[in-house]
Design an enzyme around this catalytic site. Structure first.
Site, mmCIF file in Angstrom:
data_model
loop_
_atom_site.group_PDB
_atom_site.id
_atom_site.type_symbol
_atom_site.label_atom_id
_atom_site.label_comp_id
_atom_site.label_asym_id
_atom_site.label_seq_id
_atom_site.Cartn_x
_atom_site.Cartn_y
_atom_site.Cartn_z
ATOM 1 N N GLY A 75 44.779 37.660 50.090
ATOM 2 C CA GLY A 75 45.030 38.910 49.378
ATOM 3 C C GLY A 75 44.853 40.138 50.233
ATOM 4 O O GLY A 75 45.530 40.316 51.252
ATOM 5 N N THR A 76 43.926 40.988 49.850
ATOM 6 C CA THR A 76 43.786 42.295 50.494
ATOM 7 C C THR A 76 43.193 42.238 51.895
ATOM 8 O O THR A 76 43.142 43.249 52.596
ATOM 9 C CB THR A 76 42.926 43.235 49.628
ATOM 10 N N LEU A 77 42.746 41.056 52.336
ATOM 11 C CA LEU A 77 42.199 40.908 53.682
ATOM 12 C C LEU A 77 43.257 40.518 54.704
ATOM 13 O O LEU A 77 42.974 40.441 55.902
ATOM 14 C CB LEU A 77 41.072 39.861 53.683
ATOM 15 N N GLU A 92 33.596 40.720 48.871
ATOM 16 C CA GLU A 92 34.002 39.839 47.774
ATOM 17 C C GLU A 92 32.914 39.651 46.710
ATOM 18 O O GLU A 92 33.130 38.961 45.720
ATOM 19 C CB GLU A 92 34.400 38.465 48.339
#
Length: 273
Positions: free
Chosen positions: A11-13, A80
């Site tokens: 995802g956002t990483l 996270e």
């Protein structure tokens, strides 16, 4: 030497995504795709991507694999919200370039509200999805959104259910005893105190007492990959958990959940092929 872990991010990483400042300097192993289907959804008021532990649903999600040390892993954990929010669980990932299967950690929302399974499942997270993502620094409250997606009545997982669903027939310890010489490795998962009090005196025996709590460490056991292994503990919980982790990693895993010091006590063994 610092311990190294493999992490699968979806995802956002990912490179060029909102939280890639945490991965841009990490060692990249390459792009990968889950070896089995898991649902990837967008949820909460902050439009966050969540991978859910329901094998066979959704897609073989694509993402990126990185190697991290403990300090770098701690930074990812902080983002996270591990372990109170996302959980870190072991997943099998196929490298897209070579098709080699590798075991990684991934941040999974294991205590999720069931209505998340009614959302659209995504094969991968895109920049269009990321455009609606709200960065942690811009959230009015950093954790309020968790109530949108979490079911706190659920217990955290130690393994993704049904990844190791192939639990074949049950054997007694007496049936396993004559097979001891056929195993390349015998893993004793009991505590240090139990080990010190007595253990199997065989050259193939290894004492590993924390693997059930750190499934990501399976990837470090390269010397037992594709080997025939027997796992035992003192009561059953540890051996069962470790055996599930090793099912897709070794050629054959026999789990002896009951307690015994020399396979002389009647117990039950689960044979995994």
């Amino acid at each position: 030497m610092s311990q190294i872990f493999r992490v699968f991010v979806y995802g956002t990483l990912k490179r060029g995504y909102p939280n890639s400042h945490l991965t841009k300097d990490l060692k990249s192993i390459g792009d990968g795709q889950l070896a089995y289907k898991l649902p990837l959804v967008i949820g909460s008021s902050c439009h966050i991507p969540y991978l859910l532990p329901k094998v066979g649903t959704g897609y073989q999600v694509r993402g990126e694999i990185y190697e991290v040390n403990q300090e770098e892993l701690n930074l990812l954990d902080k983002l996270e919200g591990y372990p109170d929010y996302y959980n870190r669980l072991s997943v099998d990932v196929n490298l897209l370039e070579s098709s080699e299967k590798v075991q990684c950690m991934a941040y999974i929302l294991d205590r999720f509200q069931d209505d998340l399974l009614e959302k659209e499942f995504l094969p991968f997270y895109t920049t269009e999805h990321a455009s609606s993502y709200i960065l942690p620094a811009k959230r009015v409250n950093p954790i309020n959104h968790r109530a949108d997606v979490m079911d706190y009545s659920k217990q955290p997982l130690t393994i993704i259910p049904s990844v190791a669903i192939a639990m074949p027939k049950v054997l007694s310890a007496e049936e396993a005893k004559p097979l001891l010489s056929t195993f390349d490795v015998i893993i004793d998962t009991r505590t240090q105190k139990e080990w010190d009090a007595g253990h199997l005196e065989l050259p193939s025996v290894r004492h590993i007492d924390s693997l059930h709590q750190h499934p990501e460490k399976v990837a470090e056991l390269e010397d037992i990959k594709d080997k025939k292994c027997l796992v035992h503990c003192g009561s059953g919980k540890r051996a069962t958990a470790v055996g599930e982790l090793l099912t897709n990693f070794t050629d054959l895993t026999v789990v002896c959940p009951g307690g015994f010091s020399a396979l002389g006590v009647t117990t039950q063994c689960s044979l995994k092929k």
